[in-house]
Design an enzyme around this catalytic site. Sequence first.
Site, PDB file in Angstrom:
ATOM      1  N   LYS A   9       0.856  -1.204   0.000  1.00 54.85           N
ATOM      2  CA  LYS A   9       0.000   0.000   0.000  1.00 54.85           C
ATOM      3  C   LYS A   9       0.876   1.232   0.000  1.00 54.85           C
ATOM      4  CE  LYS A   9       0.806   1.259   4.491  1.00 54.85           C
ATOM      5  NZ  LYS A   9       1.610   2.410   4.871  1.00 54.85           N
ATOM      6  N   ASP A 135      -2.657  -1.356  10.150  1.00 59.73           N
ATOM      7  CA  ASP A 135      -2.783  -1.326   8.679  1.00 59.73           C
ATOM      8  C   ASP A 135      -3.403  -2.593   8.106  1.00 59.73           C
ATOM      9  OD1 ASP A 135      -1.571   1.111   8.510  1.00 59.73           O
ATOM     10  OD2 ASP A 135       0.392   0.348   7.885  1.00 59.73           O
TER      11      ASP A 135
END
Length: 298
Positions: A9, A135
Site C-alpha cells: 500500500k 494497517d
Amino acid sequence: MIRAEAPAKLNLYLRVLGRRPDGYHELETVFERIDLADELTFERPPGSALTLTTDHPTLGVGVDNLILKAARLLQRTAGVSHGAAIHLVKRIPVAGGLGGGSSDAATTLVGLNKLWGLSMERARLKALAAELGSDVPFFLEEAAFAVGRGRGERCEPRTGLPTLWHVLVTPPAALSTKEIFDDWDRAQAAAGLTAPEGSLRIVEHALSNGSLSELAQWVVNDLTPVAIRRCPLILTILSRLHEAGCPVALMSGSGPSVLGLCHDSEHANVIADRIRRLDASWFVHVVKTAKGDTAVGE
Ligand code: C5P
C-alpha cells in the site's frame, strides 16, 4: 496448495491528529493498494504445526513474524488444530512504509480461511486483522482506495477512482513505525504544534478528477519531518523526484519509501530511468493502483 498475492500500500495523505490515551495515534489517511506484491503459498501438512519459510535473507520467521501471529490467531479463534506450511516470496521492501508485513498477515487470514475450509466471513476476518495491526484491515478491503481513521484500522472504501501511476523509491534503510511515532510525540511537545486544518476532502476531490496539480498542493504526510531526521535520504529523494519531473512527491507511511505521482505509464518510466541513474542502491519501481480483490487461487 494455495497461492496468493499480498500487495503493498501507499499512503497518499497522512495526518496525525494526536496521541491517544492507549499510546496509539489518531490518524486520517488515504490508502492505495498497488501492484507490487509479495507471494505466499499455503500447504496443509499432517499435524497442527505452523511453519514459515522465506526467500528473504534476513527476515525473521519465528513466532514474532506477523504471518505466524495471524495463523495462530485464526487457529485459536476458529477452535481448530489444523497445521500449515507457509512460504513467503518477499518483493516488498521490509520496514519501508509500504505495509508489506501487514499485507502478508491479511493474506494469511484469507489463505488459511480457505485452506482450512473455515468459511469465516470477511467482517470477522477484518476484526481479527485489527488485532494484528493498524494497517492490516485495509488489505481485506475490496476497493483499491480507502480513507483510514482511528489507528488506521477503520476503513471507508472509495470506489470509482482512476488508476494512478507512480515511481516508488526506497533507500536502503529501515524505519521503525513505533520510533517514528515516538519522535513525532517529542517534536510535538517541543514545538507545541496543533494539527493543521483538514484538507482530506480536497485530496479526495483531486483524486477523483485525477488532478495531479491540485493534489500537489494538498497532499501531506505529517510524519515526514521526523522521518527525515532519522533518514535524510528521504529529503534527497523527494527533491530528486521533483527535479526529474514529478508534480507530486510524498513519503509513504512512516517512511522511508517515497512515491512520485506521474501522469501515465510512459511518464513514470522516463522518471524511473532518471532516478535509477542517481544511486544504484535505491529500490526504484514503476507501480500502479492494483484494482480488484486480493487474489487467492489454487
Ligand atoms: O498497529 P501496529 O502494530 O502496526 O503499530 C506499530 C506501532 O506504531 C505501534 O506500537 C505504535 O507505537 C505505532 N502506531 C501509533 N499510532 C498508529 C499506528 C501505529 O502510534 N495509528
